[in-house]
Design a protein around this motif. Structure first.
Motif, PDB file in Angstrom:
ATOM      1  N   LYS A 170      26.275  31.295  41.320  1.00  0.00           N
ATOM      2  CA  LYS A 170      26.043  32.697  40.978  1.00  0.00           C
ATOM      3  C   LYS A 170      24.707  32.897  40.280  1.00  0.00           C
ATOM      4  N   LYS A 171      24.158  31.809  39.751  1.00  0.00           N
ATOM      5  CA  LYS A 171      22.881  31.885  39.046  1.00  0.00           C
ATOM      6  C   LYS A 171      21.869  30.956  39.701  1.00  0.00           C
ATOM      7  N   ALA A 172      20.601  31.291  39.573  1.00  0.00           N
ATOM      8  CA  ALA A 172      19.523  30.446  40.084  1.00  0.00           C
ATOM      9  C   ALA A 172      18.393  30.423  39.064  1.00  0.00           C
ATOM     10  N   SER A 200      13.269  31.272  34.522  1.00  0.00           N
ATOM     11  CA  SER A 200      14.208  32.286  34.019  1.00  0.00           C
ATOM     12  C   SER A 200      15.447  32.281  34.901  1.00  0.00           C
ATOM     13  N   GLU A 201      16.608  32.385  34.281  1.00  0.00           N
ATOM     14  CA  GLU A 201      17.866  32.374  35.026  1.00  0.00           C
ATOM     15  C   GLU A 201      18.173  33.773  35.535  1.00  0.00           C
ATOM     16  N   VAL A 202      18.425  33.897  36.827  1.00  0.00           N
ATOM     17  CA  VAL A 202      18.700  35.209  37.434  1.00  0.00           C
ATOM     18  C   VAL A 202      19.950  35.101  38.299  1.00  0.00           C
ATOM     19  N   GLN A 232      19.853  38.643  43.195  1.00  0.00           N
ATOM     20  CA  GLN A 232      18.519  39.217  42.987  1.00  0.00           C
ATOM     21  C   GLN A 232      17.433  38.464  43.748  1.00  0.00           C
ATOM     22  N   LEU A 233      17.773  37.313  44.311  1.00  0.00           N
ATOM     23  CA  LEU A 233      16.761  36.525  45.020  1.00  0.00           C
ATOM     24  C   LEU A 233      16.327  37.219  46.304  1.00  0.00           C
ATOM     25  N   LYS A 234      15.074  37.022  46.646  1.00  0.00           N
ATOM     26  CA  LYS A 234      14.537  37.586  47.887  1.00  0.00           C
ATOM     27  C   LYS A 234      13.564  36.589  48.491  1.00  0.00           C
ATOM     28  N   ALA A 235      13.246  36.792  49.769  1.00  0.00           N
ATOM     29  CA  ALA A 235      12.333  35.885  50.469  1.00  0.00           C
ATOM     30  C   ALA A 235      11.001  35.818  49.740  1.00  0.00           C
ATOM     31  N   GLY A 236      10.483  34.609  49.570  1.00  0.00           N
ATOM     32  CA  GLY A 236       9.216  34.414  48.880  1.00  0.00           C
ATOM     33  C   GLY A 236       9.365  33.932  47.456  1.00  0.00           C
ATOM     34  N   ASP A 237      10.535  34.138  46.855  1.00  0.00           N
ATOM     35  CA  ASP A 237      10.778  33.633  45.501  1.00  0.00           C
ATOM     36  C   ASP A 237      10.788  32.111  45.513  1.00  0.00           C
ATOM     37  N   ARG A 264      13.946  26.572  41.209  1.00  0.00           N
ATOM     38  CA  ARG A 264      13.987  25.143  40.883  1.00  0.00           C
ATOM     39  C   ARG A 264      15.433  24.659  40.925  1.00  0.00           C
ATOM     40  N   VAL A 265      15.650  23.556  41.634  1.00  0.00           N
ATOM     41  CA  VAL A 265      16.991  22.983  41.773  1.00  0.00           C
ATOM     42  C   VAL A 265      16.952  21.569  41.220  1.00  0.00           C
TER      43      VAL A 265
END
Length: 664
Positions: A154-156, A166-168, A172-177, A180-181
């Motif tokens: 649920k968070k990235a 920053s944790e989001v 809210q993620l979109k192409a181009g973002d 870090r994993v």
């Protein structure tokens, strides 16, 4: 009960919202967890009613058979359990739909009308228990979908341009973002590795259990697990657009589809209930035995018959999805078992789609290592597959390369470069002749093509110093897969390719194909598929889903290979294989036939169960209090028989070789 069994086909689970399971117990719900809670509450009500009913059998020991406690316990217990059944039956009638459980509701009402509270309670208890078991089974069959939904975090961790984290929310993620994993994290979106190296477990997408190494430039999928290293990933797709999101929607889409036998059963609902009511009424009229009337109504409720097909299909879809085989429509699974011909695209399907150097033939006086060093050095800056194959071989042979100068790539012809002061040309025979290169130092170039090689000629100065033979290797498991398909009764296996006839013949002979066609354009492939179908064959077309789209659509069944991450492949075919393991094809054929066998077994059992049950009830050998437990047992037998399919395919060893290469 039937209203639950029909819901096996109708439950729709989405990530945020779901149309819940509406069971006969009245436990409608709007979310999957609410459905589970509703089923649990219904179970508590059933058990409470069951305790009171049991008390009505025990109380006479302490209070005597005439005690009001006995009758009151039976009446309240029966009412608690019968109410949900009766309410649901009336709701169904009000909506103009018949689910066949109205027979049970009528039997329970009749028992109440004649003051037979214990009979009403026993019937209701076992019917509700049967319903709850079927509902639990329905929810359990979707455990794989729920686990897929939970796989996506649920968070990235979003990276800003200045490198800060920053944790989001994943939404809210979109192409181009860039995210870090870290090791142990689940990947939140589809993307491309921008920085870092790691091993990733992609079993949830491809069905392959062994980890795949990832490095910059490679694709990763949402819901897969990062195992070893930290990676920065550029997001390409997020949310429902990811491969995992498409996997979820495909499984749910398949579960909502229906095969012909399921539609036939629904067509007979309109006359089944009146027929059973007539039989029960005739029995009551001639025998004057009320118990026979109730027993006929209860035992004729066809739960086992209606459960026969959807439970088997859900189990088969789950087994296929576990191995990375996504079936869009259950009717396609049925077609797979009837196939008599398969048409394969060669490049990328039967072969790896990558060129490998298989022969080095230097001119007289030239060492093979020198030929390789010169050719690979000149190709250092090229991204062409032939150049990459040369560079890969040079690295494997520990040949040191030299940085080329004045590098120039001529599209469709070859490359020019200066290596150690010598002008080097690499390309086809026509390219070298255009540049007035002397070819007399090598054997006739036409012979090289006839031998099945894609030949590249290397020139230094104005003289050819040798040639390099390249071939596209067949997949390691392809021969075994073709052999298993033929053993499974596939009579014709055709290979189509746009490649030359000599190359096509070599590959077809190596794999054991019955026939092949070279120099095929997309419209040629379409005509060939039409021709095979016109000969009476049921045809499956297997390709990569891109240039094979017209042929995929023309076949009785279109199967896209290596569909992970490819929207075109997933959308163009009836069935999508998320990896390139060809052994999934004979598995698919065998799964289809095994599913049909299980369905037939279930249908025969369900039909015999009703016929024999009604006959026994008419003859007076089956009492109403035994009809309900038998009904329960019949449903459970069908459910467990279908559940065997969930483990089908465990004999398949995970495909490991080329697992990473096959996705490129």
């Amino acid at each position: 009960m039937p209203h639950n069994t029909l819901n096996l086909k109708n439950i729709e689970m989405e990530h945020e919202h779901s149309h819940g399971l509406e069971c006969g117990c009245g436990c409608g719900a709007s979310h999957s967890h609410t459905s589970t809670r509703g089923v649990s509450l219904a179970l508590i009500g059933t058990l409470a009613g069951g305790v009171l009913l049991l008390n009505s059998f025990i109380a006479p020991i302490f209070y005597g058979s005439e005690s009001s406690i006995v009758e009151l316990s039976a009446m309240i217990g029966a009412a608690l359990m019968a109410l949900p059944i009766i309410v649901h039956a009336f709701k169904s009638i009000a909506k103009g739909s018949m689910h066949m459980d109205e027979l049970v509701a009528l039997a329970v009402l009749a028992a109440f009308a004649f003051g037979e509270y214990r009979e009403a309670g026993v019937i209701s208890f076992f019917m509700l228990l049967s319903e709850l078991m079927e509902t639990r089974t329905a929810l359990g069959a979707r455990a794989a979908i729920e686990s897929l939904i939970r796989l996506t975090p649920k968070k990235a961790m979003l990276l800003a341009n200045d490198g800060t984290e920053s944790e989001v929310d994943v939404s809210q993620l979109k192409a181009g973002d860039v995210i870090r994993v870290r090791p142990g994290d689940a990947i939140a979106a589809d993307g491309e590795v921008a920085k870092g190296n790691s091993s990733v477990n992609e079993a949830t997408i491809t069905g392959e259990s062994l980890p795949v190494d990832k490095y910059p430039g490679q694709q990763v999928f949402a819901g897969t697990s990062n195992l070893t290293g930290s990676m920065d990933i550029t997001v390409t797709k997020a949310g429902e657009d990811t491969t995992l999101g498409k996997v979820q929607s495909l499984i749910m889409q398949a579960e909502k589809t229906r095969i012909p036998i399921m539609r036939i059963i629904d067509q007979y609902v309109s006359w089944y209930i009146p027929t059973i009511l007539m039989i029960a009424a005739v029995a009551l009229f001639f025998t004057k035995e009320f118990d026979r009337f109730i027993a006929i109504l209860v035992v004729s409720c066809p739960c086992a018959l209606i459960l026969a097909t959807p439970t088997a299909m859900v189990a088969a879809i789950s087994a296929a999805a576990r191995l990375g085989v996504l079936i869009k429509n259950v009717a396609d699974l049925e077609i797979a078992g009837k196939l008599t011909a398969m048409v394969f695209d060669k490049t990328g399907t039967l072969t790896t789609g990558r060129l490998y150097v298989t022969k080095l033939e230097p001119a007289e006086g030239i060492e093979p290592a020198d030929l390789l060093r010169t050719a690979a050095s000149a190709e250092t800056l090229s991204r062409h597959p032939a150049g990459q194959a040369l560079i890969m071989l040079a690295k494997e042979a520990n040949v040191s390369l030299i940085e080329p100068e004045n590098f120039e790539e001529v599209p469709g012809k070859g490359v020019k470069a200066v290596v150690e002061g010598n002008e080097i040309l690499i390309g086809r025979e026509s390219f070298l002749k255009e540049n007035n290169i002397d070819m007399s130092s090598i054997t006739d170039p036409s012979l090289h093509e006839e031998q099945g090689f894609s030949a590249l000629y290397v020139a230094s100065g104005d003289k050819c110093i040798g040639w390099v033979g390249m071939q596209d290797k067949t997949r390691s498991e392809a021969r075994q897969a073709v052999s298993e398909l033929q053993e499974a009764g596939i009579k014709r296996i055709t290979m189509l390719t746009g490649d030359r006839k000599d190359v096509a013949g070599r590959v077809a002979a190596e794999l054991g194909c019955t026939d092949y066609k070279a120099h095929c354009l997309p419209h040629d492939k379409l005509d060939i598929v039409k021709n095979i179908r016109s000969q009476g064959h049921s045809v499956a077309v297997i390709g990569d889903g891109i240039n094979d789209a017209p042929a995929l659509a023309e076949g009785d069944l279109g199967i896209a290979m290596g569909a992970a991450g490819s929207d075109v492949a997933i959308n163009s075919a009836s069935i999508a294989l998320m990896n390139n393991d060809l052994k999934r094809l004979p598995f698919l054929v065998k799964l289809s036939r095994k599913t049909r066998l299980v369905i037939n077994m279930n249908l025969i059992f369900g039909s015999l169960f009703i016929v024999i049950g009604v006959i026994l009830a008419l003859a007076g050998y089956l009492k109403s209090t035994w009809a309900a437990p038998l009904h329960f047992v019949g449903s459970i037998i069908v459910i467990f028989n279908s559940a065997r399919l969930v483990r089908f395919g465990e004999y398949l060893e995970p495909h490991t070789e080329e697992s990473a290469a096959g996705k490129e």
